[in-house]
Design an enzyme around this catalytic site. Sequence first.
Site, PDB file in Angstrom:
ATOM      1  N   ASN B 387      -2.374  -0.488 -18.772  1.00  0.00           N
ATOM      2  CA  ASN B 387      -1.938   0.899 -18.861  1.00  0.00           C
ATOM      3  C   ASN B 387      -1.537   1.439 -17.487  1.00  0.00           C
ATOM      4  OD1 ASN B 387      -1.553   3.588 -19.406  1.00  0.00           O
ATOM      5  ND2 ASN B 387      -3.301   3.766 -20.764  1.00  0.00           N
ATOM      6  N   ASP B 388      -2.525   1.670 -16.621  1.00  0.00           N
ATOM      7  CA  ASP B 388      -2.218   2.289 -15.336  1.00  0.00           C
ATOM      8  C   ASP B 388      -1.267   1.440 -14.483  1.00  0.00           C
ATOM      9  OD1 ASP B 388      -3.813   4.443 -15.944  1.00  0.00           O
ATOM     10  OD2 ASP B 388      -5.620   3.483 -15.154  1.00  0.00           O
TER      11      ASP B 388
END
Lengths: 90, 460
Positions: B387-388
């Site tokens: 995600n990040d």
Amino acid sequence: METYILLGFVLILSIYLGLELIAKVPSTLHTPLMSGANAISGIALVGALILSRDSDLQNTIAFFAVTFASINVFGGYLVTNRMLKMFKKK
Amino acid sequence: MTFLSEITAIQNIIYIFSSILFITGIKMLGKEDTAVKGNFFSALAMFIAVSITLIDVVNPIVLLCGIALGAVIGSFIALKVKMTSIPEMVALFNGFGGLATFLIAWSEFNSIPDNLFQHVLVMTTLYIGGVTFTGSLVAYAKLSEKIKIAKTSIITKIFTTIFYISLPFLLYSTFVTPFIVTSFEFFTVLLVLTLLGGIGFVLPIGGGDMPVVISLLNSFSGIAAAFAGLLLLNNVLIVAGSLVGASGLILTVIMAKAMNRSISNILFVGYASSSASSSSSEEQGEVSPISVSDAYLILESASSVLIIPGYGMAVAQAQHVVRELGELLEENGTEVKYGIHPVAGRMPGHMNVLLAEANVPYDVLAEPDDVNPTMDAVDVAVVIGANDVVNPSATEEPGSPIYGMPIIEVHNAKTVFVLKRSMSSGFAGVQNPLFFKQNTRMLFGDAKESIGGLVSEFKD
């Protein structure tokens, strides 16, 4: 005191050498390097072996220090070896 | 020369030889082709150093029993552990090394240090060793999900406070107590504060920051060993310990850089407070979900696919089906690469180990700098539980807490598939605009099942 200065010199040089040697490690090897270095830190085993033993307390401490350092050494090297064996080229 | 000093001289010469082997070993450990040999050399160095020490110890039988006991326990854990649990295993072994140096310092304190310098060394070694020990145990417990304590909980706050108390106390007992007669046992208090402080050091640090903490604790255990070497006037301890300290430090810096954060920010601040200022995480449009069969059709006609794994792949244990999918794509004539972000997962190189376990050759694994320039040519980027590390805010939104963090720029690929269980945000708690981009398709569900679905579509 002179001995300490000399050994301090060894310490600084070794850290510098270590930084130079490992500076460009590929990310594939990050985990094995960490785990391999971890095994090396088990060198505390040598330190634990040469502790002085003037009292029962020190005897007990030395035994435990040796045991735990030994877990670190054997576990560390075996896990690293297992891991490295998995890395294959195409 | 008396007989005893002759033995010491021989030991010291052998220690130099062993140190050279350690240096060679760790150098070779840093290159793919020589890594196995490097590990062997360093094990050989350890064997030589321990053997030569054993020829002259106080009661060898007891010590050999200790070594044997440790060997059985260590080997048992090392050979039994699943490859997915490597992060916590490394943390656990590291903790034991720290405990050993902690005990060495304790024992040396009991033999009454005879000058200030020794006293300082005893205290510092004790402190670093102790913090490494309990800190690593907490890291172990967190990684194996044996404890789940929020950063904001009262327990965390108590331990963190103890950690902050332990630091000035260390300084006090190091520099003040040798000169005054103390009325109560400062040393015992320091022992306890150190061990509890180590817990407080690691407890508030969140999962995504674990790679940094593990590297740092690794570095600590080396530095503690090197200090113990100074204390015991032993050169091989100094050299080997310093090498570990240096390698841990390098990994720590690499990890921190990969997150574009300073080490102190990771250790003492965390994401929670730094993101408070910019909570601009309003909904940014519609997400477009996609079904497995539609995803298959797109993948089938793609000529180049990039797979970006994250911690979610580890959780779903999806590495084997991912490898299978990669192979099927290649049989179909598609070029398959893996984009690995340095901080993906819970320890340095976590994804590399998982994929290696699933028999993915390491030369198809690429770093962000290698894949980003050619991202336009990628037909499909498949993001699996990451995600990040693929959040375009890092390059597009100067206000974002992760702005400036090097990412894998999948949003530049022609199509992006994001495999995710839900719309929750990543570890950093930042909304990911990638999910709302025109070229992004969300494939909701368990990563292992979704990819398994794709694999069976390919096989039909």
